[in-house]
Design a protein around this motif. Sequence first.
Motif, PDB file in Angstrom:
ATOM      1  N   LYS A 673       0.850  -1.191   0.000  1.00 43.23           N
ATOM      2  CA  LYS A 673       0.000   0.000   0.000  1.00 43.23           C
ATOM      3  C   LYS A 673       0.891   1.249   0.000  1.00 43.23           C
ATOM      4  O   LYS A 673       0.629   2.209  -0.716  1.00 43.23           O
ATOM      5  CB  LYS A 673      -0.892  -0.032   1.249  1.00 43.23           C
ATOM      6  N   THR A 674       1.962   1.220   0.773  1.00 44.88           N
ATOM      7  CA  THR A 674       2.884   2.359   0.842  1.00 44.88           C
ATOM      8  C   THR A 674       3.450   2.673  -0.536  1.00 44.88           C
ATOM      9  O   THR A 674       3.513   3.831  -0.939  1.00 44.88           O
ATOM     10  CB  THR A 674       4.057   2.019   1.799  1.00 44.88           C
ATOM     11  N   GLU A 675       3.874   1.624  -1.270  1.00 43.66           N
ATOM     12  CA  GLU A 675       4.431   1.863  -2.604  1.00 43.66           C
ATOM     13  C   GLU A 675       3.409   2.516  -3.524  1.00 43.66           C
ATOM     14  O   GLU A 675       3.713   3.451  -4.263  1.00 43.66           O
ATOM     15  CB  GLU A 675       4.899   0.530  -3.214  1.00 43.66           C
ATOM     16  N   LEU A 676       2.178   2.059  -3.425  1.00 44.38           N
ATOM     17  CA  LEU A 676       1.109   2.638  -4.247  1.00 44.38           C
ATOM     18  C   LEU A 676       0.888   4.100  -3.888  1.00 44.38           C
ATOM     19  O   LEU A 676       0.770   4.960  -4.749  1.00 44.38           O
ATOM     20  CB  LEU A 676      -0.188   1.865  -4.028  1.00 44.38           C
ATOM     21  N   GLU A 677       0.847   4.339  -2.610  1.00 43.38           N
ATOM     22  CA  GLU A 677       0.610   5.711  -2.154  1.00 43.38           C
ATOM     23  C   GLU A 677       1.734   6.640  -2.563  1.00 43.38           C
ATOM     24  O   GLU A 677       1.508   7.800  -2.876  1.00 43.38           O
ATOM     25  CB  GLU A 677       0.376   5.724  -0.643  1.00 43.38           C
TER      26      GLU A 677
END
Length: 684
Positions: A673-677
């Motif tokens: 999720k962090t990478e997407l954000e």
Amino acid sequence: MAKINILPPHIYNRISAGEVVDRPYSVVKELVENAIDAGATEISIYIECGGKQLIRVVDNGCGIEREDLPSAYLPHATSKISTADDLEGVMTLGFRGEAIASISAVSQMTITSKTATGKCYKLSCDGGTLGQVIEATGIGEHGTDVCVENLFYHTPVRLGYLRTDKGEETEITTFVSRFILNRADIAFTYYVDEKRVLQSYGEGQEDAMLCVYGNEIFNNCFQIDAQKHGIHVYGYIGNTNFSKPNKSYQCVFLNGRHIVNTTISSAISGAYMSYLMKRQYPFYVLHIDMPPESFDVNVHPNKADVRLMDNKLVYGCIYSIISGILDGKAQALEYIVQMPKTAQEQAYTAPIAEEAASVKLPEFEPSLTYEQARKIFEADSPKLAPKKQVMELPFEEVEEEIQEKKKGFIPIDQIGPYIPNPSTTPPKAKIGKTSGAEILQKKFPDLYFESPIIKFRDPESEKEKKEETIDSFEANKKYLAELDEKSKQNRIEVTDCTYAGKLFNTYLLYEQGDCVYIIDQHAAHERLIFNRLKEQMEKRVVVRQPMLLPYSLKLNAFESAFIRENLSVVRDMGFVIDEPTENEFAVSEIPLDLQNINLNAFFNEILGDISGYRAIKLENILKDKLASTACKAAVKGGMNLTKEEVSALFALMDGDMGLKCPHGRPVVVKLTKTELEKMFKRIV
Ligand code: ADP
Ligand code: MG
């Protein structure tokens, strides 16, 4: 210094025997050649234990007179020439008078023979010691029976160098097959350990092909009969869909002699080049007749090479005949030109004048003679037609050379350090303007090959190449082991995952906590099939699928020897394979996971380049093939899987997110999720 001794015949015969007869197949070759020279129309060949125990050749030739029987065993005793002048026009296969003397020095040999007018006599010789001529029976009207037992029995060192019985037998079978194809006018029967293996009836080429390759061959071949520049080319060439995984299906006979010649083989491979995939080789049985003065036979009895007087001419002829047929510019039989022998010989001495008349290529009809074209070609672009260099390349290398040629011209820096004369650098292909030379190139493909775009042999890099192939299997194994290890650390709890849809009918999305797993459906399936096959193979419990009709795997002697030696490995892999006849195997069950593969292609791949596999275990090759087979059997990217199928696939993965496909590509990519954000700049 010691006194010089004149060696007695039984000693020097034993020494020279090594030169003429080094293996059982060379004995067979010599004896069959003698039978042919004696005018036989029927020849039977018997071997036992790969020829080590028995080689017997029976013919219905002219026979040997009683008083000549002892001389047949003497060194340099021949009935085929008597003066040095005779050497010029030798028409027989033998003439050195060495074979019988050499073979009888290292075996127990008996010749039984009868001429049409005389009685039947026999004479034995044990390790070089002659017996008495005695009256005998067993020969019909006329003919000779030569029986060689216990070859090399008192030269144990040489005996030690021989291959296994099967190995020697394979070699002999290859030789006998060649004789059958070469002399389609002679009826051959070949027995191995009392079993009849081959039989031809002397009724022509079709009969000979049928005998060696079976009926199906005719569906896959063109029969050709062509003349060009006085060179007569006839026989059979495989169509472009009928390629073979190795070169053991290639035969060339020059004026009735089996030969291996790089100019000829590269001309043929060149014609096939754009049709065949890498590591696929054309099938051909070609007879080439040329005037005897246009080539030089290497008189050494064990050498198959010949030196051609004009390599270019021969290359050009053969290349254009075969490519004309393959390219559909000429029908195979359209080439047939009934040319009497004398005219043919004249045509050779004056190829220029005959050029246009002897070729029947509709779109190829040259308006210029070869020689005229060559002059214009050279004047127009001297660089394109540098001086011809005489290059002898080992047979195996030629294919590679042609590959290189087809790619276009090779710049000098890629040719390697051994190129002798930089001024012969071929230019890079021109773009745009078409030069006169290029037009001529198209018209006369022979000229196109004038440039010496030949890589010189570099033994070091060759060695490296070999090591590389062997190592790749090792590396593969290590890699897979490492992956297995890693994947254990990448295991997740399947029940925590929810299916979140798919992209492009290829990538399956699974969400788990703060992560999304993107699964390549093809790679995943491929890996799972591979794993299952590997496991089953290791445990020897492969689930099999019986075939409706057994698949018949027809091989040549060379290939079938390889499969026979490795039968247990093939069986462990899950194939039920029997050997109903010598060179034919029946596959009646296959591993379930491989039920959709093309068996033909699969075995072709396994048998490809057998010689290159010598150092590698078949098991490793099979594992490698397994990977590519799993790939073919797996669902493809882009295939719309149902929800059930997706779930089944995911369940099979059993939470193993460290999977890689057998080729090493990842099966799963993890995105947090962090990478997407970060991508959406929600966080930095
Ligand atoms: P070469 O074939 O070079 O003459 P060989 O040692 O093979 O020498 O044979 C010696 C001679 O024995 C031959 O020249 C021929 O006269 C005779 N000979 C050998 N085999 C046969 C055969 N099968 N039929 C008739 N004559 C034979
Ligand atoms: Mg001979």
